[in-house]
Design an enzyme around this catalytic site. Structure first.
Site, mmCIF file in Angstrom:
data_model
loop_
_atom_site.group_PDB
_atom_site.id
_atom_site.type_symbol
_atom_site.label_atom_id
_atom_site.label_comp_id
_atom_site.label_asym_id
_atom_site.label_seq_id
_atom_site.Cartn_x
_atom_site.Cartn_y
_atom_site.Cartn_z
ATOM 1 N N ASP A 101 0.719 -1.153 -0.007
ATOM 2 C CA ASP A 101 -0.008 0.074 0.074
ATOM 3 C C ASP A 101 1.000 1.250 0.057
ATOM 4 O O ASP A 101 2.078 1.328 0.692
ATOM 5 C CB ASP A 101 -0.958 0.188 1.082
ATOM 6 N N GLU A 168 -0.679 -2.635 5.091
ATOM 7 C CA GLU A 168 0.273 -2.342 6.264
ATOM 8 C C GLU A 168 0.091 -1.086 6.970
ATOM 9 O O GLU A 168 0.298 -0.997 8.295
ATOM 10 C CB GLU A 168 1.832 -2.590 5.504
HETATM 11 ZN ZN LIG Z 1 4.732 3.538 6.587
HETATM 12 ZN ZN LIG Z 2 6.144 0.786 5.551
#
Ligand SMILES: [Zn+2]
Ligand SMILES: [Zn+2]
Length: 449
Positions: A101, A168
């Site tokens: 991401d 994440e």
């Molecule tokens: Zn980050």
């Molecule tokens: Zn990261």
């Protein structure tokens, strides 16, 4: 128990005067030969980042390449995650993870392939999107490692599980994949590996922390109630701003007076909102906290302390029993990331031989968070885990920063522009060589496996 499976590497490291193995040159040369295509991929990923749980195009790009390399690929694991499996005979199961991401950050690097993507994140405010955490370098190195390992199936035996993890940055993607059957629908790993680019180390430096490497991350919301009224008649009210201020100040004593000085902890009040006008005492104040710790005990001490202090200060302010502060913490916290110490030391001994002792260094743990932790927590008895840093600061910038001429951008900065080629080359070689060591077919080398 995994131990001493890198015996030859440790022996080499101990002697230290031996040259790096020939394989190092062969692997390094192969990655260097592929670098033009890898950089094309990197620039494409960088230019078209996607926000957490929206990594649809990104996942499709990775999945297509993994299929072409001969992996069995499953998409949509934990919403947008991908799992790519390559079975190659008996041996351990090694999992390599990349995150996918980008962040709601408007890029200002000025790079010719800078992102101009826009999106609307959870905040509802339209923003630019950028790979400001370097997950584009992670994905490219991960593809490179997949390619190197697929081309060297005669050099390893076991099962390779390569995962592209979503979200994440929300701390939710690893859990989403696990809850979607990562360890039941697919082979469960003996070892999980990952790396993260680092904005404080020179490009190509490998940093590691055995044991706790990153912190438990809890988000806590406190709604402090008051009894509002006219600003000119405070004695007829219970001022929530004064009460919340007292709570903020008292919270400072949790780390300074209650937590052990030897057990790192952070309590930060990052947001404090109350009121609308000069002469009105509000009914309510809202606080938002981030709480960081390593051990479960330390985490509990902080969370219990926050509730106790909020309630205690409300009582001291004379708030009635049914108007106590509401303390709510996010259900899914990010647990502390733990690097299995024996695995970490074994792998780093081997990487020292490969890259040279100056390029591999133990570095202090940090209070940041990383949901890679979930993969070990979901299998604490059967799995060992390691995440390491790969420095990304261009050498010239690093030297200028050391001379005080510039301040380096951090991860998540709109100016973060790593030396991507160095990060990708180093990480791809480190991941590949470590996987090869862990899955070396010569069984006498895998004592205790
Ligand atoms: Zn980050
Ligand atoms: Zn990261």
């Amino acid at each position: 128990m995994l131990k001493s499976f890198l015996v030859p590497a440790i022996a080499l490291s101990a002697l230290c005067t031996l040259p790096a193995p020939v394989q190092a040159d062969e692997l390094r040369d192969a990655i260097a030969a592929d670098m033009p295509q890898l950089m094309d991929l990197y620039r494409d990923l960088h230019q078209y980042p996607e926000l957490s749980f929206e990594e649809v195009e990104t996942a499709a790009k990775l999945a297509g390449r993994m299929r072409a390399l001969g992996f069995e690929v499953t998409e949509g694991v934990g919403q947008t995650g991908i799992v790519a499996v390559m079975r190659n005979g008996d041996g351990p199961t090694i999992m390599l993870r990349t995150d996918m991401d980008g962040l709601p950050v408007t890029e200002q690097t000025g790079l010719p392939f800078a992102s101009t993507q826009m999106a609307v994140p959870a905040s509802g405010v339209k923003t630019g999107v950028m790979h400001a955490c370097g997950h584009d370098t992670h994905m490219t190195a991960w593809i490179a490692a997949a390619q190197m390992l697929a081309e060297r199936k005669d050099q390893w035996s076991g099962t390779l599980v390569m995962i592209g993890q979503p979200a994440e940055e929300l701390g939710l993607g690893a859990l989403a994949m696990l809850e979607d059957g990562l360890y039941t629908r697919f082979p469960k790993p003996d070892v999980t590996l990952a790396f993260h680019d680092a904005a404080q180390f020179p490009a190509g430096m490998i940093g590691y922390s055995p044991g706790f490497a990153l912190a438990n991350v809890d988000s806590v919301d406190i709604t402090v109630k008051g009894i509002g009224g006219h600003g000119a008649y405070p004695h007829t009210t219970k001022d929530p701003i004064v009460l919340a201020s007292a709570i903020v100040m008292k919270l400072q004593t949790l780390v300074s007076r209650e937590s052990s000085p030897l057990d790192p902890a952070v309590v930060t009040v990052g947001s404090f909102h109350s009121g609308f006008k000069h002469n009105i005492i509000s009914n309510e104040a809202k606080l938002q906290l981030t709480v960081r710790s390593y051990s479960d005990a330390s985490r509990q001490l902080l969370l219990d302390g926050i509730e106790r202090i909020a309630r205690g200060e409300a009582i001291a302010a004379g708030m009635p029993d049914d108007q106590m502060p509401i303390v709510a913490r996010e259900e899914h916290y990010t647990p502390a990331t733990y690097n299995s110490p024996v695995l970490t030391e074994d792998v780093m001994a081997a990487l020292r031989v490969r890259f040279g002792p100056d390029q591999v260094a133990q570095v202090p743990s940090v209070m940041g968070g990383e949901d890679f932790a979930q993969f070990l927590r979901a299998s604490p008895d059967d799995t060992k885990s390691l995440i390491f840093w790969v420095g990304g600061v261009p050498q010239a910038d690093f030297e200028r920063a050391n001379d005080g001429q510039i301040t380096l951008p951090s991860l998540h900065s709109p100016f973060w522009a790593p030396d991507a080629e160095k990060v990708i080359a180093t990480a791809a070689e480190a991941l590949t060589s470590t996987a090869l060591d862990l899955m070396a077919p010569a069984s006498e080398l895998k004592v205790g496996m």
